[in-house]
Scaffold this motif. Structure first.
Motif, PDB file in Angstrom:
ATOM      1  N   LEU A 231       0.823  -1.212   0.000  1.00  0.00           N
ATOM      2  CA  LEU A 231       0.000   0.000   0.000  1.00  0.00           C
ATOM      3  C   LEU A 231       0.856   1.261   0.000  1.00  0.00           C
ATOM      4  CD1 LEU A 231      -2.830  -1.022   2.518  1.00  0.00           C
ATOM      5  CD2 LEU A 231      -3.011  -0.816   0.029  1.00  0.00           C
ATOM      6  N   MET A 232       1.914   1.264   0.822  1.00  0.00           N
ATOM      7  CA  MET A 232       2.756   2.456   0.909  1.00  0.00           C
ATOM      8  C   MET A 232       3.532   2.671  -0.386  1.00  0.00           C
ATOM      9  SD  MET A 232       3.357   5.008   2.850  1.00  0.00           S
ATOM     10  CE  MET A 232       3.072   4.670   4.587  1.00  0.00           C
ATOM     11  N   SER A 233       3.972   1.585  -1.022  1.00  0.00           N
ATOM     12  CA  SER A 233       4.679   1.707  -2.299  1.00  0.00           C
ATOM     13  C   SER A 233       3.770   2.310  -3.364  1.00  0.00           C
ATOM     14  CB  SER A 233       5.205   0.344  -2.758  1.00  0.00           C
ATOM     15  OG  SER A 233       6.163  -0.165  -1.862  1.00  0.00           O
ATOM     16  N   LEU A 234       2.533   1.826  -3.421  1.00  0.00           N
ATOM     17  CA  LEU A 234       1.572   2.369  -4.388  1.00  0.00           C
ATOM     18  C   LEU A 234       1.301   3.848  -4.109  1.00  0.00           C
ATOM     19  CD1 LEU A 234      -0.996  -0.585  -4.612  1.00  0.00           C
ATOM     20  CD2 LEU A 234       0.653   0.132  -6.360  1.00  0.00           C
ATOM     21  N   CYS A 235       1.206   4.196  -2.830  1.00  0.00           N
ATOM     22  CA  CYS A 235       0.964   5.597  -2.461  1.00  0.00           C
ATOM     23  C   CYS A 235       2.134   6.478  -2.888  1.00  0.00           C
ATOM     24  CB  CYS A 235       0.741   5.694  -0.947  1.00  0.00           C
ATOM     25  SG  CYS A 235       0.488   7.380  -0.361  1.00  0.00           S
ATOM     26  N   TYR A 236       3.361   6.034  -2.619  1.00  0.00           N
ATOM     27  CA  TYR A 236       4.536   6.813  -2.993  1.00  0.00           C
ATOM     28  C   TYR A 236       4.654   6.947  -4.510  1.00  0.00           C
ATOM     29  CZ  TYR A 236       6.489   6.947   1.750  1.00  0.00           C
ATOM     30  OH  TYR A 236       6.704   7.201   3.085  1.00  0.00           O
ATOM     31  N   LEU A 237       4.357   5.877  -5.237  1.00  0.00           N
ATOM     32  CA  LEU A 237       4.393   5.944  -6.698  1.00  0.00           C
ATOM     33  C   LEU A 237       3.369   6.958  -7.214  1.00  0.00           C
ATOM     34  CD1 LEU A 237       4.783   2.155  -7.591  1.00  0.00           C
ATOM     35  CD2 LEU A 237       6.358   3.985  -8.268  1.00  0.00           C
ATOM     36  N   ALA A 238       2.180   6.932  -6.612  1.00  0.00           N
ATOM     37  CA  ALA A 238       1.122   7.858  -7.023  1.00  0.00           C
ATOM     38  C   ALA A 238       1.518   9.303  -6.734  1.00  0.00           C
ATOM     39  CB  ALA A 238      -0.180   7.519  -6.305  1.00  0.00           C
ATOM     40  N   MET A 239       2.045   9.551  -5.521  1.00  0.00           N
ATOM     41  CA  MET A 239       2.465  10.904  -5.176  1.00  0.00           C
ATOM     42  C   MET A 239       3.642  11.357  -6.038  1.00  0.00           C
ATOM     43  SD  MET A 239       0.371  11.956  -2.885  1.00  0.00           S
ATOM     44  CE  MET A 239      -0.851  10.962  -3.747  1.00  0.00           C
ATOM     45  N   GLY A 240       4.515  10.396  -6.379  1.00  0.00           N
ATOM     46  CA  GLY A 240       5.633  10.711  -7.261  1.00  0.00           C
ATOM     47  C   GLY A 240       5.153  11.112  -8.650  1.00  0.00           C
ATOM     48  N   TYR A 241       4.134  10.407  -9.144  1.00  0.00           N
ATOM     49  CA  TYR A 241       3.579  10.739 -10.459  1.00  0.00           C
ATOM     50  C   TYR A 241       2.998  12.155 -10.461  1.00  0.00           C
ATOM     51  CZ  TYR A 241       0.547  10.673 -14.548  1.00  0.00           C
ATOM     52  OH  TYR A 241      -0.067  10.985 -15.731  1.00  0.00           O
ATOM     53  N   LEU A 242       2.300  12.502  -9.379  1.00  0.00           N
ATOM     54  CA  LEU A 242       1.756  13.866  -9.280  1.00  0.00           C
ATOM     55  C   LEU A 242       2.878  14.901  -9.345  1.00  0.00           C
ATOM     56  CD1 LEU A 242      -0.962  13.531  -6.479  1.00  0.00           C
ATOM     57  CD2 LEU A 242      -1.298  13.573  -8.936  1.00  0.00           C
ATOM     58  N   GLY A 243       3.956  14.639  -8.611  1.00  0.00           N
ATOM     59  CA  GLY A 243       5.075  15.580  -8.618  1.00  0.00           C
ATOM     60  C   GLY A 243       5.748  15.674  -9.976  1.00  0.00           C
ATOM     61  N   ALA A 244       5.918  14.517 -10.635  1.00  0.00           N
ATOM     62  CA  ALA A 244       6.600  14.498 -11.926  1.00  0.00           C
ATOM     63  C   ALA A 244       5.801  15.207 -13.010  1.00  0.00           C
ATOM     64  CB  ALA A 244       6.883  13.058 -12.345  1.00  0.00           C
ATOM     65  N   THR A 245       4.465  15.218 -12.874  1.00  0.00           N
ATOM     66  CA  THR A 245       3.612  15.843 -13.899  1.00  0.00           C
ATOM     67  C   THR A 245       3.066  17.199 -13.455  1.00  0.00           C
ATOM     68  OG1 THR A 245       1.678  14.611 -13.061  1.00  0.00           O
ATOM     69  CG2 THR A 245       2.930  13.618 -14.864  1.00  0.00           C
ATOM     70  N   SER A 246       3.774  17.829 -12.514  1.00  0.00           N
ATOM     71  CA  SER A 246       3.291  19.111 -11.982  1.00  0.00           C
ATOM     72  C   SER A 246       4.039  20.304 -12.558  1.00  0.00           C
ATOM     73  CB  SER A 246       3.428  19.117 -10.453  1.00  0.00           C
ATOM     74  OG  SER A 246       4.799  19.061 -10.081  1.00  0.00           O
TER      75      SER A 246
END
Length: 439
Positions: A231-246
């Motif tokens: 769950l935490m890995s998926l959360c970090y990947l999701a938050m990372g995607y938001l940052g990368a596409t911001s």
């Protein structure tokens, strides 16, 4: 244990770790890593998720969190746990969680200064929920965590369907070594030390389901750590995607909170701001409940202080510190956490490679464990001074040249590993000599 109970405890564990800081770290790192964000996130996951999961697994194998330090001198054992739970509790993390919850969850919608009233109400709610530790799984694992996951998923799905930018060029450090710098950022979440504190809660929760066999506790802790890691890995990947596409919605942001705020507003407008505020408030609340519970369990088991008294004192101190001199408290407490984290990780590594230094029946002093803690404290202090920028430039240059992993804030690692290896070799030699002597 039923699968439903196991899943609920796994969800609870994920929510305990998921504070506002965990949401803020990955977007900032991913924006800086740009096109290399996925490679950086891999390194980030190794330390930000791998170390806490490993800590939980080891604590589960010991079947009790306090056995982690049972081979140390009594004063060192008590000092370690007191400092860990105090700094992760009312002296640092709890007041910070309350303040962050107010800054990101309330302040955007309120022009006045309502921190005092908010901190009283927030700490009171934490206290009410923490005073019934037997219902933590019901509160957090079965209700709050699923709601939190749904809200996070809503934001991420919107970003996948309608990204607000694309990854840009990585900055200098993430061009040179994205994985290594990702690992450093993951280590700096300091969740490895949080895992030591949450071990009290998780093992007690497992026992609360009627399981008392040490092997069963180890087995279920392993599976719970697996759920948390996923769950935490998926959360970090999701938050990372938001940052990368911001890149277009939040260029040159100074922190991850700013990225998330702008992204949520960009996707959903006012509703997005409310959504992010709710996510932040819930994430902070689950963390404060878990840390209050961990402190209460420790003082009850170690000093026979009634759980209710400990919880009330902890929340009262948290309320006060949240409003008076938090910056000063952080200045005092942060060095302690930066030093305690290497000690905790060193103890975990030592138990993995030297399991015989821990006895399941009674306290057994170990010179090796004691020496490892001393070395981790010494070199961890050097790393803490480096992170805080307190080392003179001339000395800094010498340490960079001669001390391995100094710039990675992990100069403690190699000396600890050498000590563990040496202790292991000495133990094998002594065991062989004794075997020959008895022939």
């Amino acid at each position: 244990m039923k699968r439903r109970e196991l899943a609920a405890i796994g969800f609870m564990t994920f929510a305990l770790f998921l504070g506002a800081g965990n949401l803020i770290f990955p977007p900032m790192m991913a924006q800086q890593a740009g096109e290399n964000w996925l490679i950086a996130i891999v390194g980030f996951l190794l330390t930000a998720v791998g170390l806490p999961a490993l800590t939980l697994i080891v604590l589960g194998r010991l079947s009790s969190a306090d056995k982690l330090t049972a081979s140390l001198p009594h004063w060192m054992d008590r000092t370690f746990w007191f400092l860990v739970l105090t700094t992760l509790g009312p002296a640092f993390v709890l007041p910070r969680a309350v303040t962050v919850a107010y800054e990101m969850g309330i302040k955007p919608f309120y022009q006045g200064n309502g921190l005092m009233l908010f901190s009283v109400l927030f700490c009171l709610l934490t206290l009410i929920l923490a005073l019934k530790p037997g219902k933590l799984v019901s509160y957090i694992g079965k209700v709050m965590t699923p709601a939190l996951i749904v809200m996070l998923a809503l934001l991420v799905i919107a970003a996948l369907i309608n990204p607000l930018g694309s990854p840009t060029d990585a900055n200098a450090i993430y061009k040179a070594a994205p994985t290594v710098n990702g690992m450093i950022q993951g280590y700096m979440t300091l969740d490895a030390i949080a895992a030591v504190a949450f071990g009290w809660v998780i093992i007690q929760t497992i026992r609360g389901t009627g399981i008392s066999c040490n092997k069963a506790i180890s087995y279920y802790t392993l599976r719970i750590a697996g759920i948390y890691a996923l769950l935490m890995s998926l959360c970090y990947l999701a938050m990372g995607y938001l940052g990368a596409t911001s890149s277009s919605i939040a260029p040159n942001s100074t922190n991850g909170g700013e990225i998330l705020t702008r992204y949520a507003a960009g996707e959903f407008g006012t509703f997005g701001q409310i959504l992010l505020a709710t996510i932040t408030l819930m994430a902070c609340l689950t963390t404060t409940i878990g840390l209050t519970n961990a402190n209460g369990e420790y003082y009850k088991n170690t000093y026979n202080v009634p759980f209710k008294i400990s919880a009330v004192v902890i929340m009262s101190l948290t309320t006060i510190i949240s409003n008076v001199g938090l910056e000063t408290i952080i200045e005092v407490s942060l060095p302690a956490i930066l030093i305690l984290c290497p000690i905790a990780v060193s103890l975990i590594i030592a138990i993995i490679f030297m399991p015989n230094t821990v006895s399941n029946e009674k306290r057994k002093f170990s010179m090796s464990q004691t020496l490892i803690v001393i070395i981790a404290t010494l070199f961890g202090s050097i790393d803490a001074l480096n992170i805080l920028g307190k080392i003179p430039s001339a000395i800094h240059q010498d340490l960079t040249a001669w001390l391995p992993l100094f710039n990675a804030h992990a100069s403690w690692l190699l000396p600890v590993l050498v000590t563990i290896f040496s202790s292991k070799v000495i133990h094998i030699i002594q065991r062989n000599r004794n075997a020959v002597a008895t022939c």
